[in-house]
Design a protein around this motif. Structure first.
Motif, PDB file in Angstrom:
ATOM      1  N   PRO A 117       0.743  -1.133  -0.009  1.00 46.83           N
ATOM      2  CA  PRO A 117      -0.067  -0.084   0.036  1.00 46.83           C
ATOM      3  C   PRO A 117       0.839   1.311  -0.030  1.00 46.83           C
ATOM      4  CG  PRO A 117      -0.830  -1.762   1.518  1.00 46.83           C
ATOM      5  CD  PRO A 117       0.402  -2.208   0.962  1.00 46.83           C
ATOM      6  N   LEU A 118       2.202   1.214   0.485  1.00 38.51           N
ATOM      7  CA  LEU A 118       3.038   2.318   0.529  1.00 38.51           C
ATOM      8  C   LEU A 118       3.912   2.471  -0.852  1.00 38.51           C
ATOM      9  CD1 LEU A 118       3.569   2.553   4.225  1.00 38.51           C
ATOM     10  CD2 LEU A 118       2.046   3.998   3.036  1.00 38.51           C
ATOM     11  N   GLY A 119       3.905   1.318  -1.483  1.00 43.69           N
ATOM     12  CA  GLY A 119       4.739   1.364  -2.701  1.00 43.69           C
ATOM     13  C   GLY A 119       5.634   0.439  -2.440  1.00 43.69           C
ATOM     14  N   LYS A 120       6.767   0.091  -3.235  1.00 46.32           N
ATOM     15  CA  LYS A 120       7.638  -1.133  -3.250  1.00 46.32           C
ATOM     16  C   LYS A 120       8.334  -1.254  -2.045  1.00 46.32           C
ATOM     17  CE  LYS A 120       7.098  -2.363  -7.724  1.00 46.32           C
ATOM     18  NZ  LYS A 120       6.768  -3.797  -8.095  1.00 46.32           N
ATOM     19  N   GLU A 173      10.910  -7.981  -0.287  1.00 49.58           N
ATOM     20  CA  GLU A 173       9.943  -9.145   0.154  1.00 49.58           C
ATOM     21  C   GLU A 173      10.288  -9.577   1.505  1.00 49.58           C
ATOM     22  OE1 GLU A 173       8.881 -13.093  -2.481  1.00 49.58           O
ATOM     23  OE2 GLU A 173      11.028 -12.127  -2.466  1.00 49.58           O
ATOM     24  N   GLY A 174       9.179  -9.913   2.079  1.00 49.47           N
ATOM     25  CA  GLY A 174       9.510 -10.431   3.421  1.00 49.47           C
ATOM     26  C   GLY A 174       9.177  -9.413   4.675  1.00 49.47           C
ATOM     27  N   TRP A 175       9.071  -7.919   4.209  1.00 48.09           N
ATOM     28  CA  TRP A 175       8.567  -6.974   5.118  1.00 48.09           C
ATOM     29  C   TRP A 175       7.260  -6.781   5.115  1.00 48.09           C
ATOM     30  CZ3 TRP A 175      12.447  -2.304   5.193  1.00 48.09           C
ATOM     31  CH2 TRP A 175      13.926  -2.662   5.253  1.00 48.09           C
ATOM     32  N   GLU A 176       6.797  -6.152   6.279  1.00 47.34           N
ATOM     33  CA  GLU A 176       5.338  -5.869   6.683  1.00 47.34           C
ATOM     34  C   GLU A 176       5.280  -4.505   6.917  1.00 47.34           C
ATOM     35  OE1 GLU A 176       3.257  -8.876   8.934  1.00 47.34           O
ATOM     36  OE2 GLU A 176       5.038  -9.503   9.510  1.00 47.34           O
ATOM     37  N   ILE A 177       3.907  -4.229   6.647  1.00 48.91           N
ATOM     38  CA  ILE A 177       3.457  -2.891   6.913  1.00 48.91           C
ATOM     39  C   ILE A 177       2.484  -2.950   7.939  1.00 48.91           C
ATOM     40  CG2 ILE A 177       2.174  -0.854   6.161  1.00 48.91           C
ATOM     41  CD1 ILE A 177       3.537  -1.176   3.454  1.00 48.91           C
TER      42      ILE A 177
END
Length: 270
Positions: A215-218, A221-225
Motif C-alpha cells: 500500500p505504500l509502494g515497493k 519481500e518479507g517486510w510487513e506494513i
C-alpha cells in the motif's frame, strides 16, 4: 579564602555597570525585523546558558544604531523576563554587538570586583535560581524585573580566585560542549543510516532481495506494513498541577521542557 556578600545592584553601580530592561514593544516593532541584519536575542534563544541562533530574529543596521543602548557586549548576562526566568546566557565574542531583545534583561557587571564568567556560574546555582524565582512577581507566570536582579545577594572571593573558579568550570563546559558535538555527529550518522536502510532500502545485501508491491509502494519481500498499535502501546501522559511537584526527592517528571527541538532529552528540564 575571604568572601564578601553584596547585592548585585550595588556591585554593578560601583563598577560602572548596569542592570537594564531590553527595548519595549513601542521601540522595536514587528516591521523592524528583517531576514538579514543584526541578531536580536529573545528569551526563546536562551538555552543551557548560551545563545541559540535557531530561529533568531534580525533587524537592519539603522535600527541597531537607534537602539544602541541595548547592544550586548562580551561578558554581559541576558535573562528572560517571563516564564522560566532562571534561564540566562553569558554573552561571548560571537554575540558581541548583537541586540538585547524585547522580553529580556541585561546585566553588565562593569570593571569592578565581579568577574563576569564567575557571576554567570554563580547565578546558575540552584539556590540562587530558587531565590530569584521566589522574588518573581506574577500569579500565573513569574515575571522578572530589574529590582529583583539588583537585590540578588552575591557572595564572592577575590577577583583572582573568581578567575580560577570560572576557568575550571569553563573547562568542564568546553568538554561537555565537545562531547555534545560528537553526539550530534553520531546522531546524524544514525539518521542517515536509517534513511539509507529503511527508506531507500539500500541495506546490506539489498541487491539480492526482490521488491514487491505494498500500500505504500515497493518494499523488500518479507517486510510487513503494520500500524503502531500492532507493535507498541501508546499511553497518555499524566496531568499534574504545580502543587504536585517538589523541589527535592521524588520521581523525576518528564514534560515538554525536557525535550529539545532536535528530539533530544534535556535532563535540566526535569
Amino acid at each position: 579564602m575571604e568572601l564578601r556578600t553584596r547585592t548585585l545592584g550595588d556591585i554593578c553601580d560601583d563598577a560602572g555597570g548596569e542592570i537594564k530592561t531590553g527595548p519595549f514593544g513601542s521601540q522595536l516593532h514587528q516591521s523592524d525585523y528583517s531576514e538579514n541584519g543584526t541578531p536580536v536575542v529573545m528569551p526563546k534563544n536562551i538555552i543551557d546558558g548560551t545563545v541559540s541562533v535557531a530561529d533568531i530574529a534580525r533587524i537592519a543596521d539603522q535600527h541597531v544604531e537607534r537602539l544602541s543602548q541595548h547592544c550586548l557586549k562580551v561578558g554581559d548576562i541576558v535573562y528572560g523576563r517571563r516564564g522560566d526566568i532562571g534561564r540566562h546566557a553569558l554573552i561571548k565574542s560571537r554575540e558581541d554587538g548583537w541586540l538585547c531583545g524585547t522580553g529580556c534583561l541585561r546585566i553588565t557587571a562593569g570593571n569592578g570586583e565581579l568577574q563576569p564568567n564567575f557571576l554567570h556560574y554563580y547565578l546558575d546555582q540552584d539556590d540562587v535560581k530558587g531565590w530569584i524565582l521566589n522574588q518573581a512577581v506574577g500569579a500565573t507566570m513569574p515575571n522578572l524585573n530589574t529590582t529583583i536582579l539588583r537585590s540578588v545577594p552575591v557572595t564572592y572571593p577575590s577577583r583572582e580566585s573568581q578567575r580560577k573558579i570560572a576557568a575550571i568550570l569553563s573547562a568542564y563546559d568546553d568538554l561537555i560542549e565537545n562531547n555534545l558535538r560528537r553526539i550530534k555527529i553520531l546522531e546524524e550518522i544514525a539518521q542517515n543510516l536509517y534513511r539509507e536502510w529503511f527508506v531507500k532500502f539500500r541495506f546490506p545485501g539489498h541487491a539480492n532481495v526482490r521488491m514487491v508491491d505494498s500500500p505504500l509502494g515497493k518494499i523488500p519481500e518479507g517486510w510487513e506494513i503494520v500500524s503502531i498499535d500492532d507493535v507498541a502501546t501508546v499511553h497518555r501522559g499524566r496531568s499534574y498541577r504545580s502543587k504536585d511537584l517538589v523541589d527535592d526527592g521524588g520521581l523525576p517528571f518528564v514534560n515538554l521542557k525536557c525535550i529539545d527541538r532536535d528530539g533530544g532529552f534535556r535532563r535540566n528540564g526535569l
